[in-house]
Enzyme design. Structure first.
Site, short mmCIF file in Angstrom:
data_model
loop_
_atom_site.label_atom_id
_atom_site.label_comp_id
_atom_site.label_asym_id
_atom_site.label_seq_id
_atom_site.Cartn_x
_atom_site.Cartn_y
_atom_site.Cartn_z
N ARG A 49 0.83 -1.21 0.00
CA ARG A 49 0.00 0.00 0.00
C ARG A 49 0.86 1.26 0.00
NH1 ARG A 49 -3.98 -1.08 4.98
NH2 ARG A 49 -1.97 -1.64 5.90
N ASP A 51 0.89 5.68 0.44
CA ASP A 51 0.18 6.78 1.10
C ASP A 51 -0.29 7.82 0.10
OD1 ASP A 51 0.65 5.72 3.66
OD2 ASP A 51 2.61 6.70 3.79
N TYR A 109 11.54 0.99 -3.47
CA TYR A 109 11.08 2.37 -3.52
C TYR A 109 12.18 3.28 -4.06
CZ TYR A 109 6.76 1.71 -0.83
OH TYR A 109 5.50 1.34 -0.43
N ARG A 196 10.26 7.60 3.69
CA ARG A 196 10.22 9.06 3.85
C ARG A 196 10.96 9.50 5.10
NH1 ARG A 196 4.01 10.33 3.42
NH2 ARG A 196 4.75 12.41 4.01
#
Length: 255
Positions: A49, A51, A109, A196
């Protein structure tokens, strides 16, 4: 029949991946489109998932259906019913024991920082802007402390629902590409806001405000309160998962 899909999306206009009752999500848009193609309700399961504001380069999902469609039919049918910021890249029939989340060996990522004195105009949706010069080599050296299996509590969001903070980072690299500094991380799984928060702690190292060893100290300390701030979502993209080759998925998600 179980079908796997590769999905590309611009996350700017969505409240994230997961279906919500009160706003637009990538999962909601995809399920609505696939339900029209299948002529029955479809629910999808994703590899990871994302954000609100985070993009997908090749998200992988699976769903079960009684509809008979070829790969081209699923791709073109879904795309014709999706908003412009979501596209189905490919479709493959897979065995019934394939699971987009649990069959994935790792996830990747990429975070992109535009590093120049002037903010972005054309790429503002896809990069985070940092006006101060960044030393990508220092950031890369610092990031190597993350390799291996560790408790990543220092880089875990307060709202994270994972049962524990242990994750195994398989590869991490920071490099400069002209005006961009690119951070790439591959791990068996990720915590909420983990990438992040890592980037938010690498930026002070790149600016020279913290020593190279700072990241290793944060990792060992396991204290989110003393780590860097959470980097903005717009620079982050879920590159995609990796699966064993025997599942027969395209090369960009196989190894």
């Amino acid at each position: 029949m179980r079908i796997a899909l590769g999905i590309e999306y611009d996350g700017t206009g969505f409240l994230g991946w997961q279906r919500l009752a009160h706003g637009a999500t990538v999962q909601g848009a995809l399920e609505q489109a696939l339900s029209k193609v299948a002529a029955h309700p479809v629910e999808v399961t994703c590899a990871g998932r994302t954000d609100a504001g985070v993009h997908g380069v090749c998200q992988v999902v699976h769903f079960d259906t009684t509809a008979v469609r070829d790969a081209r039919g699923w791709v073109l049918g879904a795309c014709s019913n999706l908003p412009a910021d979501v596209a189905v890249l490919w479709a493959r029939p897979v065995p019934g024991d394939f699971h987009a989340r649990f069959s994935a060996r790792s996830r990747r990522y990429r975070y992109t920082v535009l590093n120049r004195p002037v903010r972005a105009a054309l790429e503002a949706r896809y990069v985070t802007w940092e006006r101060q010069p960044l030393d990508a080599a220092r950031m890369h050296e610092a990031a190597q402390a993350l390799l291996g299996e560790h408790d990543f509590s220092a880089f875990r969001a307060a709202a994270c629902q994972a049962r524990h903070a242990n994750r195994r980072v398989l590869a991490v690299a920071v490099r400069r590409e002209g005006e961009r500094v690119v951070v790439e991380i591959e791990a068996n799984a990720f915590l909420h806001h983990m990438v992040r928060n890592i980037v938010g702690s690498l930026l002070p190292v790149g600016r020279g405000e913290q020593p190279v060893e700072w990241l290793a100290g944060l990792l060992a300390g396991r204290d989110r309160a003393v780590a860097g701030p959470t980097a903005l979502p717009n620079g982050l993209a879920f590159v995609g998962p990796r699966y064993e080759a025997h599942w027969g998925l395209p090369p960009e998600v196989s190894q």
